[in-house]
Design a protein around this motif. Structure first.
Motif, PDB file in Angstrom:
ATOM      1  N   MET A  36     -34.199  13.466   9.295  1.00 40.74           N
ATOM      2  CA  MET A  36     -35.629  13.335   9.546  1.00 40.74           C
ATOM      3  C   MET A  36     -35.893  12.763  10.936  1.00 40.74           C
ATOM      4  N   PHE A  39     -40.876  18.256   5.989  1.00 40.36           N
ATOM      5  CA  PHE A  39     -39.526  17.765   5.699  1.00 40.36           C
ATOM      6  C   PHE A  39     -39.526  17.053   4.352  1.00 40.36           C
ATOM      7  N   ARG A  96     -48.221  11.816  12.446  1.00 36.92           N
ATOM      8  CA  ARG A  96     -47.283  12.161  11.372  1.00 36.92           C
ATOM      9  C   ARG A  96     -47.752  11.545  10.056  1.00 36.92           C
ATOM     10  N   LEU A 139     -40.921  11.826   0.840  1.00 35.08           N
ATOM     11  CA  LEU A 139     -39.750  11.061   0.427  1.00 35.08           C
ATOM     12  C   LEU A 139     -39.755  10.988  -1.091  1.00 35.08           C
ATOM     13  N   GLU A 197     -29.979  11.652   5.087  1.00 32.36           N
ATOM     14  CA  GLU A 197     -31.273  12.314   4.975  1.00 32.36           C
ATOM     15  C   GLU A 197     -32.253  11.759   6.006  1.00 32.36           C
ATOM     16  N   ALA A 237     -43.641  14.386   6.226  1.00 36.24           N
ATOM     17  CA  ALA A 237     -42.420  14.156   5.457  1.00 36.24           C
ATOM     18  C   ALA A 237     -42.759  13.662   4.062  1.00 36.24           C
ATOM     19  N   PRO A 250     -40.430  15.493  11.967  1.00 36.87           N
ATOM     20  CA  PRO A 250     -41.372  16.413  11.324  1.00 36.87           C
ATOM     21  C   PRO A 250     -42.831  15.986  11.483  1.00 36.87           C
ATOM     22  N   LEU A 253     -46.918  10.732   5.945  1.00 32.58           N
ATOM     23  CA  LEU A 253     -45.786  10.471   5.056  1.00 32.58           C
ATOM     24  C   LEU A 253     -46.293  10.345   3.629  1.00 32.58           C
ATOM     25  N   VAL A 257     -37.179  14.607   1.901  1.00 32.38           N
ATOM     26  CA  VAL A 257     -36.019  13.752   1.628  1.00 32.38           C
ATOM     27  C   VAL A 257     -35.736  13.845   0.136  1.00 32.38           C
TER      28      VAL A 257
END
Length: 250
Positions: free
Chosen positions: A159, A81, A196, A169, A155, A167, A164, A198, A83
């Motif tokens: 999410m 994903f 997850r 960003l 956004e 992700a 996801p 990020l 953003v």
């Protein structure tokens, strides 16, 4: 886990990424900081599958799967994903219709049935309330007439609903006032977890005051040039990017 190795990328004949190597472990929040033109947004676009960039060399893998062999839609189905720094308006497409289509597309990709409408409505309303998104906003076309902060909250809503695996960003803090930044950061932090990863791309330390990274990478000239703990972001805030800016990629 996201693994990028020796990535070389160009667009319209101009080299942007120059042998970038990066690993983000499951459960890790990694931040990328760097001067304008260092290639940060290009990295996010290439990982997500934007078609107008040429990957000349290197690999990108998510959970061991070669993303360069997958379309943008296939990457999303795998749990990736992005953003956007500047979310697009989609006139004529109702926000709730868009959200339902996105959720059900992901469910179908996993071999699951469509989410029943009452369950969908319940999930959206609960997530929207946490992000200070009004019912009026949910009734509008996607991002049409929204402020910058409202677009970013939408956004993060997407999410939160899609949950996801990984992700990115891309300068989420761009154009946000402090209240909108706090709200969006709270939404991101609620999704942190051991399964997850990020990747937070930003120019400024202020975002990292609210989304605390496990590791900070400095990007310049299309590659990672320095890595460290959260204290590195504080040092950059104090000293700036002068020592890294020469020859920035674009």
């Amino acid at each position: 886990m996201l693994e990028i190795e020796n990535l070389h990328v160009s667009i319209a004949g101009k080299k942007i990424l120059n042998g970038l190597t990066l690993t983000v472990e499951d459960g890790q929040v990694a931040a990328i900081m760097g001067p304008n033109g260092s290639g940060k947004s290009t990295l996010s676009y290439v990982v997500a599958g934007r078609a107008d960039y040429e990957v000349e060399q290197g690999s990108i893998r998510l959970d061991g799967i070669d993303l360069l062999r997958k379309s943008a839609a296939e990457r999303a189905a795998l749990g990736l994903f992005l953003v956007f720094q500047y979310p697009l308006e989609i006139p004529g497409v109702a926000t709730m219709t868009f959200l339902k289509a996105a959720i059900n597309a992901q469910r179908r990709a996993r071999g699951e049935s469509d989410l029943p409408i009452p369950d969908f409505m319940k999930q959206v309303r609960a997530a929207a309330q946490k992000l200070d998104i009004s019912q009026d906003m949910l009734k509008r076309p996607v991002n049409v007439g929204f402020s910058g902060g409202e677009k970013k909250r939408m956004e993060i809503l997407q999410m939160a609903l899609l949950e996801p695996r990984f992700a990115i960003l891309d300068e989420m803090d761009s154009g946000l006032d402090i209240d909108a930044l706090k709200t969006c950061a709270e939404g991101v932090n609620a999704l942190r977890g051991k399964d997850r990863g990020l990747l937070v791309i930003t120019h400024y330390q202020r975002l990292l005051d609210f989304i605390s990274p496990d590791i900070v990478h400095v990007m310049s000239r299309g590659k990672i040039v320095k890595s460290g703990g959260p204290e590195l972001a504080l040092a950059l805030e104090a000293s700036g990017y002068a020592e890294y800016a020469e020859g920035a990629a674009a």
